[in-house]
Design a protein around this motif. Structure first.
Motif, PDB file in Angstrom:
ATOM      1  N   ALA A 240      14.139   3.029  11.334  1.00 35.09           N
ATOM      2  CA  ALA A 240      12.932   3.654  11.875  1.00 35.09           C
ATOM      3  C   ALA A 240      11.814   3.675  10.843  1.00 35.09           C
ATOM      4  N   ALA A 241      12.140   4.053   9.605  1.00 33.27           N
ATOM      5  CA  ALA A 241      11.121   4.148   8.563  1.00 33.27           C
ATOM      6  C   ALA A 241      10.480   2.806   8.260  1.00 33.27           C
ATOM      7  N   SER A 242      11.242   1.715   8.421  1.00 37.08           N
ATOM      8  CA  SER A 242      10.713   0.384   8.131  1.00 37.08           C
ATOM      9  C   SER A 242       9.744  -0.099   9.201  1.00 37.08           C
ATOM     10  N   ARG A 243       9.710   0.567  10.341  1.00 36.37           N
ATOM     11  CA  ARG A 243       8.898   0.208  11.506  1.00 36.37           C
ATOM     12  C   ARG A 243       9.454  -0.995  12.265  1.00 36.37           C
ATOM     13  N   ILE A 244      10.653  -1.454  11.888  1.00 35.00           N
ATOM     14  CA  ILE A 244      11.320  -2.504  12.644  1.00 35.00           C
ATOM     15  C   ILE A 244      12.148  -1.911  13.778  1.00 35.00           C
ATOM     16  N   GLY A 245      12.723  -0.737  13.553  1.00 35.21           N
ATOM     17  CA  GLY A 245      13.669  -0.146  14.483  1.00 35.21           C
ATOM     18  C   GLY A 245      13.175  -0.039  15.911  1.00 35.21           C
ATOM     19  N   HIS A 246      12.081   0.635  16.137  1.00 36.65           N
ATOM     20  CA  HIS A 246      11.605   0.844  17.494  1.00 36.65           C
ATOM     21  C   HIS A 246      11.184  -0.461  18.157  1.00 36.65           C
ATOM     22  N   ALA A 247      10.581  -1.361  17.390  1.00 35.70           N
ATOM     23  CA  ALA A 247      10.118  -2.624  17.962  1.00 35.70           C
ATOM     24  C   ALA A 247      11.274  -3.532  18.358  1.00 35.70           C
ATOM     25  N   SER A 248      12.470  -3.259  17.870  1.00 36.07           N
ATOM     26  CA  SER A 248      13.626  -4.099  18.169  1.00 36.07           C
ATOM     27  C   SER A 248      14.512  -3.517  19.263  1.00 36.07           C
TER      28      SER A 248
ATOM     29  N   TYR B 185       8.152 -10.028  11.888  1.00 38.06           N
ATOM     30  CA  TYR B 185       7.749  -8.771  11.278  1.00 38.06           C
ATOM     31  C   TYR B 185       7.173  -9.053   9.898  1.00 38.06           C
ATOM     32  N   LEU B 186       5.880  -8.722   9.701  1.00 36.66           N
ATOM     33  CA  LEU B 186       5.204  -8.987   8.439  1.00 36.66           C
ATOM     34  C   LEU B 186       5.338  -7.787   7.512  1.00 36.66           C
ATOM     35  N   ASN B 187       5.807  -8.044   6.313  1.00 38.69           N
ATOM     36  CA  ASN B 187       6.039  -7.013   5.304  1.00 38.69           C
ATOM     37  C   ASN B 187       4.706  -6.589   4.686  1.00 38.69           C
ATOM     38  N   ARG B 188       4.479  -5.288   4.613  1.00 38.65           N
ATOM     39  CA  ARG B 188       3.280  -4.779   3.957  1.00 38.65           C
ATOM     40  C   ARG B 188       3.378  -4.841   2.434  1.00 38.65           C
ATOM     41  N   GLY B 189       4.548  -5.215   1.939  1.00 41.32           N
ATOM     42  CA  GLY B 189       4.760  -5.288   0.502  1.00 41.32           C
ATOM     43  C   GLY B 189       5.558  -4.126  -0.043  1.00 41.32           C
ATOM     44  N   ASP B 190       5.815  -3.131   0.817  1.00 43.06           N
ATOM     45  CA  ASP B 190       6.529  -1.941   0.370  1.00 43.06           C
ATOM     46  C   ASP B 190       7.759  -1.648   1.234  1.00 43.06           C
ATOM     47  N   GLY B 191       8.231  -2.659   1.977  1.00 42.04           N
ATOM     48  CA  GLY B 191       9.385  -2.459   2.838  1.00 42.04           C
ATOM     49  C   GLY B 191       9.048  -1.866   4.184  1.00 42.04           C
ATOM     50  N   HIS B 192       7.772  -1.737   4.498  1.00 39.83           N
ATOM     51  CA  HIS B 192       7.324  -1.342   5.830  1.00 39.83           C
ATOM     52  C   HIS B 192       6.745  -2.586   6.505  1.00 39.83           C
ATOM     53  N   PHE B 193       7.058  -2.749   7.790  1.00 36.39           N
ATOM     54  CA  PHE B 193       6.746  -3.980   8.482  1.00 36.39           C
ATOM     55  C   PHE B 193       5.866  -3.718   9.702  1.00 36.39           C
ATOM     56  N   ASP B 194       5.008  -4.695  10.007  1.00 38.92           N
ATOM     57  CA  ASP B 194       4.215  -4.690  11.233  1.00 38.92           C
ATOM     58  C   ASP B 194       4.655  -5.871  12.088  1.00 38.92           C
ATOM     59  N   GLU B 195       5.009  -5.597  13.340  1.00 37.54           N
ATOM     60  CA  GLU B 195       5.345  -6.713  14.213  1.00 37.54           C
ATOM     61  C   GLU B 195       4.084  -7.506  14.527  1.00 37.54           C
ATOM     62  N   PHE B 196       4.169  -8.795  14.339  1.00 34.13           N
ATOM     63  CA  PHE B 196       3.070  -9.680  14.683  1.00 34.13           C
ATOM     64  C   PHE B 196       3.079  -9.874  16.198  1.00 34.13           C
ATOM     65  N   ILE B 197       2.033  -9.405  16.875  1.00 37.44           N
ATOM     66  CA  ILE B 197       1.924  -9.554  18.321  1.00 37.44           C
ATOM     67  C   ILE B 197       1.073 -10.783  18.616  1.00 37.44           C
ATOM     68  N   PRO B 198       1.681 -11.887  19.046  1.00 41.69           N
ATOM     69  CA  PRO B 198       0.935 -13.134  19.197  1.00 41.69           C
ATOM     70  C   PRO B 198       0.059 -13.136  20.435  1.00 41.69           C
ATOM     71  N   GLU B 199      -1.046 -13.868  20.342  1.00 39.87           N
ATOM     72  CA  GLU B 199      -1.912 -14.057  21.496  1.00 39.87           C
ATOM     73  C   GLU B 199      -1.485 -15.264  22.323  1.00 39.87           C
TER      74      GLU B 199
END
Length: 585
Positions: free
Chosen positions: A379-387, A435-449
């Motif tokens: 959850a903290a990584s921001r990958i959990g909910h998106a998966s 999932y793109l890493n912010r550099g600190d182990g937190h990720f943003d899912e890339f939402i493609p167009e």
């Protein structure tokens, strides 16, 4: 797959990720491209080049004829191999199989594509591939093919591969670009078992590559079960309907007693500490989570607790999955582990393990705390909910945007077509996720167009490599009962450094080596290894994205033999080939 199937999907939990703050390009995109802007300002572009590269003819066959046999939904594998030693990565794909004498026109158990190393047919075009299965001695293979692992197991300078099958596994020794199947004489084809992912690694650091082979469940057409029990219409079974079978560890005994004889393997599963084990293993990755120089092994299991084997420093192992906090979810549940990878994804220098799980289960994200304990950061990584709504098989960590940190790619696709009929959120065909890493182990899912990442698949294996030798990492994906996909990475404006190793004192390919690059106080770490993902083989090169940096301040190589090489002021945008102990680039 999962031990049970939820009839009611949880609410969609990705709203926040859609507004992740990534600046999306407003330029018109080619339908074959996916594009965005990463945090360093570089435009990310993926182009589907499957057809123009010459791979469009491949089809995996699962043999389905209405019997709903359990293995049908699980394949297939694929990956990269330089079988002719020309420096251009070739592609090897598993074609699956049939249950009877039926054969579709064009079916092949294996498909080997040679990288032509050419510039393609037009400006900016990447290399094309030529089908060379027959010429390489692989055209007459008879098997229900599953996955592969590629390595120079006999230390003769070329790349061999292990083929995992629904029945006996096969070992193909490379002899000048032509393969000979030597599984029986090498001691690897004694068991009629359903194997999955495999891993070559040097467990005892004797210079010869050992082998871990993941096994799933005991199954044959004669022992197939009717699922669900007591039902009137047969569906594909779930893992809970079968007991598992333990995986196997084979020790490489080194060269034979006569001239030119290849190594033999000995089954030392019990002696090395890999028993007891419940089985249902699908993914395996090599790592060294405590940085003691000895290879550890993490295993993703399907509906059983995941396993973490700590190397005792002598090639034997102690299983620490439960006591380390890696075996189960933060709620103490065994999940449906499939794809797996591991790497350092932040500035802590500590290894994180990522596991792809079933739909309605978060992907596992476990970071080592430095004392043998792992913390679940899904959850903290921001990958959990998106998966939560996807079922992830292939899973790889690599620096997709060359901005210095490891990103995560997930290849998704379901296994229960009949049980999803009334679902409106969980689908059989699913799109992949980046999932793109912010550099600190937190990720943003890339939402493609638009482009490849918007397309749905029944994806299984995922592997990465710089097949076109332009410095960035491209993606290969296989589908169950479908095609393969090659996505070329066309990022612009980022610098890189690629490091290829050759060992003089250990295994030839330096599997197990740790490579550390430092740029302006930032430290990046990569490992040379086989394994990871699911039924897949990625390249065995340390690739560092450098962003805008013109050089690497220091490059340190920790060889499996214990030797350490150090270099300073290394120029960017090049591929280095370093031999152990030479002291020069």
């Amino acid at each position: 797959m999962h031990t049970f199937f939820h009839q009611i999907a949880i609410p969609l939990l990705i709203t926040a990720l859609v507004s992740s703050g990534l600046a999306c390009s407003t330029e018109a995109l080619d339908p074959s491209e996916t594009s965005s802007i990463n945090r360093s300002g570089n435009r990310i572009v993926f182009t589907d080049v499957t057809a123009e590269a010459g791979l469009a003819a491949f089809r995996h066959v699962n043999g389905a004829a209405g019997n709903k046999w359990y293995p049908e939904m699980m394949g297939s594998g694929g990956g990269f191999i330089d079988y002719d030693g020309d420096g251009w990565l070739d592609i090897l794909l598993m074609g699956g199989g049939f249950w009877d004498d039926r054969r579709d026109p064009g079916y092949s158990a294996l498909w080997l594509y040679r990288n032509n190393g050419d510039p393609g047919s037009g400006p900016g075009q990447a290399p094309t591939f030529t089908l060379t299965t027959d010429e390489a001695g692989l055209g007459k293979v008879e098997a229900y093919t599953i996955g592969l692992s590629v390595a120079d197991y006999d230390n003769d300078g070329d790349q061999d591969f292990l083929l995992t099958n629904l029945n006996e596994n096969m070992l193909f020794r490379n002899e000048g670009g032509v393969f000979t199947e030597v599984g029986a004489e090498a001691g690897l084809s004694d068991h009629d078992e359903w194997s999955s992912s495999a891993l070559f690694f040097d467990a005892d650091r004797d210079g010869w590559l050992d082998l871990y082979v993941g096994n799933y469940v005991p199954w044959s057409p004669e022992t197939d079960k009717f699922c669900p029990p007591g039902g009137t219409v047969k569906l594909y079974c779930i893992p809970a309907n079968y007991d598992g079978i333990p995986s196997r560890f084979y020790h490489n005994e080194g060269p034979g007693s006569g001239p030119g004889q290849a190594p033999r393997f000995t089954d030392k599963t019990g002696e090395a500490g890999f028993l007891p084990a419940l089985g249902k293993s699908l993914g395996v990755v090599e790592l060294d989570f405590d940085n003691d120089g000895w290879s550890d092994v993490a295993v993703a299991n399907d509906g059983e607790g995941d396993l973490l084997y700590h190397n005792n420093g002598d090639g034997t192992f102690t299983e620490k999955g439960m006591i380390s906090g890696f075996a189960f979810s933060e709620h103490g549940e065994a999940r449906a582990g499939m794809g797996i990878d591991a790497g350092v994804v932040d500035s802590s220098g500590l290894t994180s393990i990522f596991v792809g799980n079933f739909s309605e289960e978060m992907a596992g994200v476990y970071r080592h705390g430095g004392s043998g304990l792992f913390t679940d950061r899904a959850a903290a990584s921001r990958i959990g909910h998106a998966s939560m709504l996807t079922l992830t098989f292939g899973l790889v960590l690599f620096d997709v945007d060359l901005d210095t940190d490891l990103d995560m790619f997930a290849a998704n696709g379901h296994v229960y077509p009949d049980r999803l009929v009334d679902q409106d959120k969980i689908t059989f065909r699913q799109r992949a996720q980046l999932y793109l890493n912010r550099g600190d182990g937190h990720f943003d899912e890339f939402i493609p167009e638009d482009g490849p990442l918007t397309r749905t698949m029944v994806a299984r294996a995922a592997a990465y490599a710089d097949y076109d030798r332009d410095g960035d990492l491209d993606i290969l994906i296989t589908e169950n009962d479908g095609p393969a996909h090659l996505w070329r990475n066309d990022i612009e404006g980022a610098r890189y450094l690629r490091v290829v190793l050759a060992s003089r004192e250990g295994n030839r390919e330096a599997l197990g080596a740790r490579v550390v690059a430092s740029v302006g106080g930032l430290q990046m770490e990569r490992r040379i290894r086989t394994g990871s993902s699911y039924l897949a083989q990625s390249e065995k090169v340390a690739t560092f994205g450098l962003g805008k940096a013109a050089r690497v301040d220091s490059l340190v190589i920790y060889w499996p033999s214990g030797h350490v090489d150090r270099f300073v002021d290394v120029e960017s945008n090049q591929e280095l080939r370093i031999e152990e102990g030479t002291g020069a680039l």
